[in-house]
Motif scaffolding. Structure first.
Motif, PDB file in Angstrom:
ATOM      1  N   THR A  91       0.835  -1.200   0.000  1.00  0.00           N
ATOM      2  CA  THR A  91       0.000   0.000   0.000  1.00  0.00           C
ATOM      3  C   THR A  91       0.865   1.243   0.000  1.00  0.00           C
ATOM      4  O   THR A  91       0.543   2.253  -0.639  1.00  0.00           O
ATOM      5  N   GLY A  92       1.976   1.172   0.722  1.00  0.00           N
ATOM      6  CA  GLY A  92       2.979   2.235   0.733  1.00  0.00           C
ATOM      7  C   GLY A  92       4.327   1.657   0.366  1.00  0.00           C
ATOM      8  O   GLY A  92       4.447   0.511  -0.072  1.00  0.00           O
ATOM      9  N   LEU A  93       5.358   2.459   0.553  1.00  0.00           N
ATOM     10  CA  LEU A  93       6.734   2.047   0.273  1.00  0.00           C
ATOM     11  C   LEU A  93       7.563   2.290   1.522  1.00  0.00           C
ATOM     12  O   LEU A  93       7.533   3.381   2.093  1.00  0.00           O
ATOM     13  N   GLY A  94       8.278   1.274   1.961  1.00  0.00           N
ATOM     14  CA  GLY A  94       9.130   1.418   3.135  1.00  0.00           C
ATOM     15  C   GLY A  94      10.499   0.827   2.868  1.00  0.00           C
ATOM     16  O   GLY A  94      10.674   0.025   1.944  1.00  0.00           O
ATOM     17  N   ALA A  95      11.480   1.210   3.681  1.00  0.00           N
ATOM     18  CA  ALA A  95      12.825   0.664   3.519  1.00  0.00           C
ATOM     19  C   ALA A  95      13.556   0.660   4.850  1.00  0.00           C
ATOM     20  O   ALA A  95      13.370   1.546   5.689  1.00  0.00           O
ATOM     21  N   HIS A 130      24.512  -4.421  11.141  1.00  0.00           N
ATOM     22  CA  HIS A 130      23.661  -3.835  12.178  1.00  0.00           C
ATOM     23  C   HIS A 130      22.645  -2.880  11.552  1.00  0.00           C
ATOM     24  O   HIS A 130      22.897  -2.266  10.512  1.00  0.00           O
ATOM     25  N   LEU A 131      21.517  -2.756  12.218  1.00  0.00           N
ATOM     26  CA  LEU A 131      20.463  -1.875  11.749  1.00  0.00           C
ATOM     27  C   LEU A 131      20.889  -0.416  11.876  1.00  0.00           C
ATOM     28  O   LEU A 131      21.389   0.004  12.914  1.00  0.00           O
ATOM     29  N   TYR A 132      20.700   0.333  10.790  1.00  0.00           N
ATOM     30  CA  TYR A 132      20.951   1.772  10.829  1.00  0.00           C
ATOM     31  C   TYR A 132      19.615   2.493  10.709  1.00  0.00           C
ATOM     32  O   TYR A 132      18.905   2.336   9.711  1.00  0.00           O
ATOM     33  N   CYS A 133      19.265   3.291  11.720  1.00  0.00           N
ATOM     34  CA  CYS A 133      17.950   3.931  11.772  1.00  0.00           C
ATOM     35  C   CYS A 133      17.976   5.416  11.477  1.00  0.00           C
ATOM     36  O   CYS A 133      16.965   5.971  11.029  1.00  0.00           O
ATOM     37  N   GLY A 134      19.112   6.084  11.738  1.00  0.00           N
ATOM     38  CA  GLY A 134      19.125   7.531  11.647  1.00  0.00           C
ATOM     39  C   GLY A 134      18.342   8.146  12.800  1.00  0.00           C
ATOM     40  O   GLY A 134      17.915   7.458  13.726  1.00  0.00           O
ATOM     41  N   GLY A 140      16.371   6.013   5.383  1.00  0.00           N
ATOM     42  CA  GLY A 140      15.778   5.137   4.377  1.00  0.00           C
ATOM     43  C   GLY A 140      14.393   5.553   3.917  1.00  0.00           C
ATOM     44  O   GLY A 140      13.676   4.754   3.308  1.00  0.00           O
ATOM     45  N   GLU A 141      14.010   6.793   4.176  1.00  0.00           N
ATOM     46  CA  GLU A 141      12.685   7.252   3.759  1.00  0.00           C
ATOM     47  C   GLU A 141      12.693   7.706   2.297  1.00  0.00           C
ATOM     48  O   GLU A 141      12.316   8.828   1.962  1.00  0.00           O
ATOM     49  N   TRP A 142      13.105   6.780   1.419  1.00  0.00           N
ATOM     50  CA  TRP A 142      13.088   7.084  -0.013  1.00  0.00           C
ATOM     51  C   TRP A 142      11.658   7.270  -0.524  1.00  0.00           C
ATOM     52  O   TRP A 142      11.454   7.838  -1.585  1.00  0.00           O
ATOM     53  N   CYS A 143      10.690   6.796   0.237  1.00  0.00           N
ATOM     54  CA  CYS A 143       9.295   6.933  -0.177  1.00  0.00           C
ATOM     55  C   CYS A 143       8.932   8.386  -0.469  1.00  0.00           C
ATOM     56  O   CYS A 143       8.160   8.660  -1.400  1.00  0.00           O
ATOM     57  N   SER A 144       9.500   9.302   0.296  1.00  0.00           N
ATOM     58  CA  SER A 144       9.144  10.714   0.160  1.00  0.00           C
ATOM     59  C   SER A 144      10.099  11.486  -0.746  1.00  0.00           C
ATOM     60  O   SER A 144       9.905  12.690  -0.967  1.00  0.00           O
ATOM     61  N   ALA A 145      11.114  10.830  -1.267  1.00  0.00           N
ATOM     62  CA  ALA A 145      12.065  11.508  -2.147  1.00  0.00           C
ATOM     63  C   ALA A 145      11.384  11.861  -3.465  1.00  0.00           C
ATOM     64  O   ALA A 145      10.706  11.026  -4.063  1.00  0.00           O
TER      65      ALA A 145
END
Length: 294
Positions: free
Chosen positions: A137-141, A148-152, A158-163
């Motif tokens: 339904t949306g796009l996530g990354a 290791h997980l990188y969250c910022g 990783g919020e390429w959805c809004s780019a």
């Protein structure tokens, strides 16, 4: 592979449903799904979550991992917002649950949990640099760097959805929104038609694959991962967009990166819960608790 064999409770809290399950050794057991009371008050939703967790206490889990589709202040365990649940703003979820259950609670964005779950349990565990992409339904990354997980900050990496992309953004062209807006159809129905050889449906997925290839090239320029894992419901139509996606990726400027990239398709049955459980393992279990052979 996890660093502990102690039971871990995992929750995936979404706008429609809340899913839960317990990892015992290497198996997810007692998997349940309840409806999210998304239009109720924050207090009512918190009690619903607590009631679900209470029903699992007989498993004697040692910690709780939670994935949520929103921005999270992970340092303080505060949910800044939760998509599709209006009352869930600045919720001190960790404090509430740790006070109620006296168990450590770890909370993160659901797309981050997806990537971590694939790294801990899926085919991606043989790589150190991974990006997990959820196509639905949306796009996530979510991003794995050096294992290791990188969250910022506030889980916003990783919020390429809004780019911005073309006249919209990447989410518009790489989620089900694309099929609805451009072809006035659902991704799933078009997938069924494509399987029957429908030309319009096949063309829709060909165009979709081109856009997804553009997203992946942006990810390659940013992070140069060894592997990208595709999850979400649209991944099931992979055969219909694979060729056009790969053709676009092949135009990447640095072939030494793109030619070695592995595109993996998630085959975990309960990716969301796996990811929440993996979150606990990432942060709660120190490496020195693992027994080494003498």
């Amino acid at each position: 592979m996890l660093k502990t064999e102690k039971p871990i409770l995992g929750l995936d809290i979404g706008g429609t449903n809340i899913k839960a399950g317990v990892l015992v050794v290497s198996d997810l057991v007692d998997i349940r799904t309840i409806s999210t009371p998304s239009r109720e008050s924050q207090e009512s939703i918190l009690e619903t979550i607590a009631d679900l967790i209470s029903s699992y206490v007989h498993h004697d889990f040692f910690a709780i991992g939670i994935g949520i589709p929103g921005l999270i202040d992970t340092d303080n365990g505060v949910v800044l917002n939760l998509e599709n649940i209006p009352s869930f703003r600045r919720v001190h979820l960790r404090e509430f649950l740790e006070t109620r259950f006296a168990k450590p609670v770890y909370i993160n964005n659901d797309a981050n949990c997806f990537a971590l779950g694939e790294y801990k349990f899926g085919e991606a565990q043989v790589y150190q640099h991974v990006v997990g992409i959820t196509l639905g339904t949306g796009l996530g990354a979510g991003i794995i760097v050096n294992g290791h997980l990188y969250c910022g900050f506030n889980c916003a990496a990783g919020e390429w959805c809004s780019a911005p992309y073309l006249d919209q953004d990447f989410e518009f062209y790489c989620s089900s929104k694309f099929f609805h807006s451009k072809f006035n159809a659902k991704a799933k129905s078009l997938s069924k038609k494509a399987a029957r050889g429908d030309k319009m449906a096949l063309e829709a997925y060909k165009e979709y694959g081109h856009h997804l290839g553009e997203l992946i090239k942006n990810i390659l320029y940013t992070l140069a991962p060894q592997a990208i894992v595709l999850g979400g419901s649209i991944r099931k139509a992979y055969p219909f967009f694979k060729e056009s996606m790969e053709a676009n990726i092949a135009t990447f400027k640095y072939p030494s990166i793109s030619a070695n990239l592995k595109i993996l398709i998630s085959d975990l049955d309960e990716t969301a819960i796996h990811g929440a459980v993996a979150l606990v393992d990432e942060y709660a279990v120190p490496v020195d608790t693992v027994s080494n052979p003498s």
